[in-house]
Design a protein around this motif. Structure first.
Motif, PDB file in Angstrom:
ATOM      1  N   PHE A  40       0.376  -0.906   0.197  1.00 11.09           N
ATOM      2  CA  PHE A  40       0.214  -0.149  -0.167  1.00 11.09           C
ATOM      3  C   PHE A  40       0.534   1.202  -0.117  1.00 11.09           C
ATOM      4  O   PHE A  40       0.600   2.272  -0.792  1.00 11.09           O
ATOM      5  N   LEU A  41       1.687   1.105   1.283  1.00 13.28           N
ATOM      6  CA  LEU A  41       2.368   2.406   0.759  1.00 13.28           C
ATOM      7  C   LEU A  41       3.582   2.093   2.425  1.00 13.28           C
ATOM      8  O   LEU A  41       3.482   2.323   2.868  1.00 13.28           O
ATOM      9  N   ASP A  42       4.534   2.578   2.069  1.00 11.92           N
ATOM     10  CA  ASP A  42       6.089   2.632   2.601  1.00 11.92           C
ATOM     11  C   ASP A  42       6.699   4.299   3.521  1.00 11.92           C
ATOM     12  O   ASP A  42       6.658   4.434   2.105  1.00 11.92           O
ATOM     13  N   THR A  43       6.414   4.248   4.614  1.00 12.25           N
ATOM     14  CA  THR A  43       7.213   5.000   4.544  1.00 12.25           C
ATOM     15  C   THR A  43       8.831   5.559   5.370  1.00 12.25           C
ATOM     16  O   THR A  43       9.215   6.374   5.576  1.00 12.25           O
ATOM     17  N   ASN A  44       9.308   4.562   5.734  1.00 13.08           N
ATOM     18  CA  ASN A  44      10.318   4.104   6.084  1.00 13.08           C
ATOM     19  C   ASN A  44      11.263   3.389   4.889  1.00 13.08           C
ATOM     20  O   ASN A  44      12.442   3.414   5.734  1.00 13.08           O
ATOM     21  N   GLY A  45      11.195   3.502   3.748  1.00 16.95           N
ATOM     22  CA  GLY A  45      11.846   3.212   2.707  1.00 16.95           C
ATOM     23  C   GLY A  45      12.629   1.848   2.765  1.00 16.95           C
ATOM     24  O   GLY A  45      13.761   1.526   2.428  1.00 16.95           O
ATOM     25  N   ASP A  46      11.945   0.314   3.769  1.00 17.02           N
ATOM     26  CA  ASP A  46      12.229  -0.429   3.790  1.00 17.02           C
ATOM     27  C   ASP A  46      12.057  -1.321   2.066  1.00 17.02           C
ATOM     28  O   ASP A  46      12.253  -2.343   1.766  1.00 17.02           O
ATOM     29  N   GLY A  47      10.953  -0.434   1.353  1.00 13.37           N
ATOM     30  CA  GLY A  47      10.620  -1.734   0.296  1.00 13.37           C
ATOM     31  C   GLY A  47       9.340  -1.678   0.855  1.00 13.37           C
ATOM     32  O   GLY A  47       8.422  -3.122  -0.023  1.00 13.37           O
ATOM     33  N   ILE A  48       8.701  -1.997   2.110  1.00 12.62           N
ATOM     34  CA  ILE A  48       7.449  -2.447   2.179  1.00 12.62           C
ATOM     35  C   ILE A  48       6.812  -1.396   3.047  1.00 12.62           C
ATOM     36  O   ILE A  48       6.714  -0.984   3.670  1.00 12.62           O
ATOM     37  N   GLY A  49       5.360  -2.241   2.568  1.00  8.90           N
ATOM     38  CA  GLY A  49       4.637  -0.523   2.799  1.00  8.90           C
ATOM     39  C   GLY A  49       4.060  -0.882   4.772  1.00  8.90           C
ATOM     40  O   GLY A  49       4.614  -2.226   4.978  1.00  8.90           O
ATOM     41  N   ASP A  50       3.479  -0.311   4.751  1.00  6.91           N
ATOM     42  CA  ASP A  50       2.976  -0.259   6.531  1.00  6.91           C
ATOM     43  C   ASP A  50       2.380   0.536   7.417  1.00  6.91           C
ATOM     44  O   ASP A  50       1.736   1.098   6.424  1.00  6.91           O
ATOM     45  N   LEU A  51       1.798   0.088   8.633  1.00  8.64           N
ATOM     46  CA  LEU A  51       0.814   1.181   9.299  1.00  8.64           C
ATOM     47  C   LEU A  51       1.123   2.719   8.902  1.00  8.64           C
ATOM     48  O   LEU A  51      -0.206   3.165   9.301  1.00  8.64           O
ATOM     49  N   ARG A  52       1.841   3.038   8.922  1.00  4.43           N
ATOM     50  CA  ARG A  52       2.031   4.282   9.272  1.00  4.43           C
ATOM     51  C   ARG A  52       1.883   4.571   7.322  1.00  4.43           C
ATOM     52  O   ARG A  52       0.981   6.053   7.888  1.00  4.43           O
ATOM     53  N   GLY A  53       1.480   3.916   6.699  1.00  5.02           N
ATOM     54  CA  GLY A  53       1.624   4.546   5.022  1.00  5.02           C
ATOM     55  C   GLY A  53       0.583   4.207   5.172  1.00  5.02           C
ATOM     56  O   GLY A  53      -0.457   5.271   4.755  1.00  5.02           O
ATOM     57  N   ILE A  54      -0.724   3.764   5.796  1.00  3.21           N
ATOM     58  CA  ILE A  54      -1.419   3.535   6.212  1.00  3.21           C
ATOM     59  C   ILE A  54      -3.375   4.179   6.661  1.00  3.21           C
ATOM     60  O   ILE A  54      -3.780   5.236   6.081  1.00  3.21           O
ATOM     61  N   ILE A  55      -2.189   4.891   8.035  1.00  2.84           N
ATOM     62  CA  ILE A  55      -2.458   6.232   8.365  1.00  2.84           C
ATOM     63  C   ILE A  55      -2.250   7.543   7.639  1.00  2.84           C
ATOM     64  O   ILE A  55      -3.467   8.181   7.719  1.00  2.84           O
ATOM     65  N   SER A  56      -1.727   7.204   7.236  1.00  2.00           N
ATOM     66  CA  SER A  56      -1.570   8.555   6.519  1.00  2.00           C
ATOM     67  C   SER A  56      -2.495   8.799   5.675  1.00  2.00           C
ATOM     68  O   SER A  56      -2.607  10.002   4.575  1.00  2.00           O
ATOM     69  N   LYS A  57      -3.270   7.412   4.933  1.00  2.00           N
ATOM     70  CA  LYS A  57      -3.937   7.798   3.555  1.00  2.00           C
ATOM     71  C   LYS A  57      -4.794   7.664   3.938  1.00  2.00           C
ATOM     72  O   LYS A  57      -6.251   7.313   3.244  1.00  2.00           O
ATOM     73  N   LEU A  58      -5.474   7.347   5.404  1.00  2.00           N
ATOM     74  CA  LEU A  58      -7.046   7.848   6.296  1.00  2.00           C
ATOM     75  C   LEU A  58      -8.029   8.861   5.686  1.00  2.00           C
ATOM     76  O   LEU A  58      -8.805   8.306   5.166  1.00  2.00           O
ATOM     77  N   ASP A  59      -7.641  10.083   4.954  1.00  3.43           N
ATOM     78  CA  ASP A  59      -8.004  10.714   4.568  1.00  3.43           C
ATOM     79  C   ASP A  59      -8.587  10.850   3.758  1.00  3.43           C
ATOM     80  O   ASP A  59     -10.443  11.053   2.657  1.00  3.43           O
ATOM     81  N   TYR A  60      -7.601   9.995   2.712  1.00  2.80           N
ATOM     82  CA  TYR A  60      -7.705   9.790   0.848  1.00  2.80           C
ATOM     83  C   TYR A  60      -8.840   8.845   0.869  1.00  2.80           C
ATOM     84  O   TYR A  60      -9.899   8.780  -0.099  1.00  2.80           O
ATOM     85  N   LEU A  61      -8.411   8.043   2.511  1.00  2.00           N
ATOM     86  CA  LEU A  61     -10.105   6.943   1.507  1.00  2.00           C
ATOM     87  C   LEU A  61     -11.239   7.349   2.421  1.00  2.00           C
ATOM     88  O   LEU A  61     -12.714   6.563   2.017  1.00  2.00           O
ATOM     89  N   LYS A  62     -11.349   8.626   3.515  1.00  2.00           N
ATOM     90  CA  LYS A  62     -12.624   9.045   3.518  1.00  2.00           C
ATOM     91  C   LYS A  62     -12.666  10.013   2.156  1.00  2.00           C
ATOM     92  O   LYS A  62     -14.491   9.602   2.127  1.00  2.00           O
ATOM     93  N   GLU A  63     -12.383  10.048   1.818  1.00  2.00           N
ATOM     94  CA  GLU A  63     -13.102  10.817   0.415  1.00  2.00           C
ATOM     95  C   GLU A  63     -13.919  10.036  -1.087  1.00  2.00           C
ATOM     96  O   GLU A  63     -14.918  10.458  -0.994  1.00  2.00           O
ATOM     97  N   LEU A  64     -13.542   9.299  -0.638  1.00  2.00           N
ATOM     98  CA  LEU A  64     -12.721   8.009  -1.440  1.00  2.00           C
ATOM     99  C   LEU A  64     -14.881   7.379  -0.835  1.00  2.00           C
ATOM    100  O   LEU A  64     -15.778   7.425  -2.207  1.00  2.00           O
TER     101      LEU A  64
END
Length: 569
Positions: free
Chosen positions: A28-52
């Motif tokens: 989904f979205l990687d926020t720490n640069g390890d190439g793997i999506g993470d919970l922090r990435g999901i949290i950062s996109k909650l407003d995107y999902l709410k708008e959807l």
């Protein structure tokens, strides 16, 4: 229009009118640069999902795991995999989602666990002890495994127990030993774990591979269905009865106490069991409708998977809708983490366009039942271009490549079959921008990014009023609007024009309203005669929002290729 029966359930539930979205956290979205999506990435996109317009987020597994099968091999049900983050971050995700009116549901994987789970380690240490009975340890027969079952991922379902004359059962990978639901101590531990998560504030669960929990403990042989002398393990699943008893006990001890939303991954259900599964007192709130996805099942594997014909697809959707509305709510999908992308699978090549994606979305979201979107569906993501079997990560894809090769296919043909059907098509990273790695990571992505990310991405579509993303926002807003929410939730599904060559159309009707949803899946324009004068255009895939209706005589609706409309009468 005729007056129809009232399809409102007597017991309305909080989840009836919701729209759900599946997140595959690793991609989904990687926020720490390890190439793997993470919970922090999901949290950062909650407003995107709410708008959807999303109300429920389903997270694919984030538990501690060796990731042999991408987290569906759980080594600790009470821990978050460090690749994704921490329990504190998960609690933050719950809290931030709640602020936005979004419920979180998690994957519940309780047919099997990981061979690295403490229970299985103890079972291996003492194959005759207490923990061995948490699993299925059986002696072989005449130097062979206990039965001739083939696992879902290929090869025997039975793996030798080291330093023993016994084998253990695994219907999936050998690293995923099946749990023994006949053991009351194990069951109580599973119930306690489920309730622990619900106490945290989880909205419910998507329940993985649940029909497999019921076994025939005698494990009889069946007639082989392949040259390997084995038979697919689902043969045993289809012959055994009584899974409903397990599911009722599970519901009573867990979900029911919390009014949790549950959606089951249910294959191999017997034809007369639908009411038991999704009726008002069913085992689950809902189950996924896989009927259309099953149209591309090959007899021997992916290599002989048939292409999906429009008329067969239309007939399958209609039959499923008519059947399900008599009992309850199924959950409608065009793709998920286990399936190729819907645009690539269900549409001919000429429809692999923004118009095609909008058209398919219109049908999916406005059917009766809960719409489940999968990450990237809202921007029309498609299957990737795969150049080598080495590019794949998925265990099932690698098995199917070997199956195709053993059937005599060339390397090129085997790769083509896997490219069409691989689960990794849905697991390529989410395409956020047209920048490096599609904005998914600043590091090296765990799985390659689809090469079309410069054309298909969220950033570009945010800026385009006529994009697939902005169309999905309007589509979901219509479904959830105060004026039409009740109709699209509880209204009857009535198919129409199903004698045409290329049009998929149906009414959603209740006592007060009648809305036509129509789409042209053909390459050429197609026309139908409307039952009455259209009163109001609710949605159109045309950029200007118009609809072609000729009213000079009997009102005639003309749809261009890949055009969809929603009209109230």
């Amino acid at each position: 229009m005729n007056t129809i029966k009232n399809l409102h359930p007597t017991n309305k539930k909080w989840w009836h009118d919701k729209v759900a979205y599946q997140i595959y956290p690793k991609s989904f979205l990687d926020t720490n640069g390890d190439g793997i999506g993470d919970l922090r990435g999901i949290i950062s996109k909650l407003d995107y999902l709410k708008e959807l317009g999303i109300d429920i987020i389903w997270l694919s597994p984030i538990y501690k795991s060796p990731f042999v099968d991408q987290g569906y091999d759980i080594s600790d049900y009470y821990a978050i995999a460090e690749e994704f983050g921490t329990m504190e971050e998960f609690d933050e995700l719950l809290a931030e989602s709640k602020k936005r009116g979004i419920s979180i549901i998690m994957d519940l994987v309780i047919n099997h666990c990981s061979d690295k789970h403490e229970w299985f380690k103890k079972a291996l240490a003492d194959p005759d002890g207490e923990y061995a009975d948490y699993f299925f340890f059986r002696e072989g027969k005449n130097g062979n495994p206990p039965s001739n079952y083939r696992s879902y991922f290929g090869g025997s379902c039975w793996e030798p127990v080291p330093n023993s004359n016994k084998y253990y059962l695994h219907m999936f990978a050998k690293e995923q030993p099946d749990l023994n639901w006949e053991n009351p101590t194990l069951l109580q531990k599973l119930y306690d774990m489920i309730n622990w998560w619900l106490e945290k504030g989880l909205g419910g669960f998507r329940i993985d591979a649940i029909i497999n929990i019921k076994k025939d403990p005698s494990f009889p042989d069946y007639e082989p269905d392949g040259d390997d002398g084995l038979v697919s393990c689902w043969e045993m699943v289809e012959h055994v009865n009584g899974v409903g008893d397990y599911l009722e006990e599970l519901k009573k001890h867990t979900f029911e106490k919390y009014d949790a939303f549950t959606v089951g991954e249910v294959f191999n259900m017997k034809g007369d069991e639908l009411r038991e599964f999704i009726g008002e007192d069913g085992h689950f709130s809902s189950i996924f409708d896989f009927s259309a996805a099953c149209l591309s099942d090959g007899k021997h594997g992916w290599y002989d998977s048939p292409s999906i014909e429009f008329k067969k697809w239309r007939e399958t959707i209609i039959d499923s809708q008519l059947r399900n509305q008599n009992y309850g709510f199924e959950s409608n999908i065009i793709e998920n983490h286990d399936e190729p992308r819907g645009v690539s699978r269900f549409l001919p090549e000429y429809a692999h366009t923004p118009s095609g994606a909008k058209m398919l979305g219109t049908i999916n979201v406005l059917l009766r039942g809960l719409p489940f979107l999968y990450q990237g569906q809202e921007i029309g993501m498609q299957n990737a271009k795969w150049n080598s079997i080495d590019e794949f990560d998925d265990i099932s894809t690698k098995d199917q490549y070997h199956v195709a090769k053993e059937a005599g296919l060339s390397d090129e043909a085997a790769l083509e079959a896997c490219s069409k059907m691989s689960r990794d098509n849905a697991r390529t990273p989410m395409q956020w921008t047209d920048g490096e790695n599609a904005g998914f990571t600043t590091g090296t992505p765990w799985l390659k990014v689809n090469s079309n990310y410069t054309d298909i991405n969220v950033k570009n579509q945010e800026a385009d009023a006529h994009s697939v993303l902005n169309y999905y926002r309007k589509l979901i807003a219509l479904r959830k609007s105060d004026e039409y929410k009740s109709l699209f939730t509880y209204g009857e599904f009535v198919p129409v024009y199903n004698d045409t060559e290329s049009i998929m159309a149906f009414y959603r009707k209740d006592e007060a309203k009648c809305v036509l949803i129509a789409a042209n899946f053909g390459k050429e324009p197609a026309s139908v005669t409307l039952k009455s004068q259209a009163a109001r255009i609710l949605l159109s895939t045309r950029p200007d929002g118009s609809v072609q209706i000729d009213t000079t005589s009997a009102p005639k609706l003309t749809l261009d290729s890949c055009e969809a409309v929603v009209i109230e009468f």
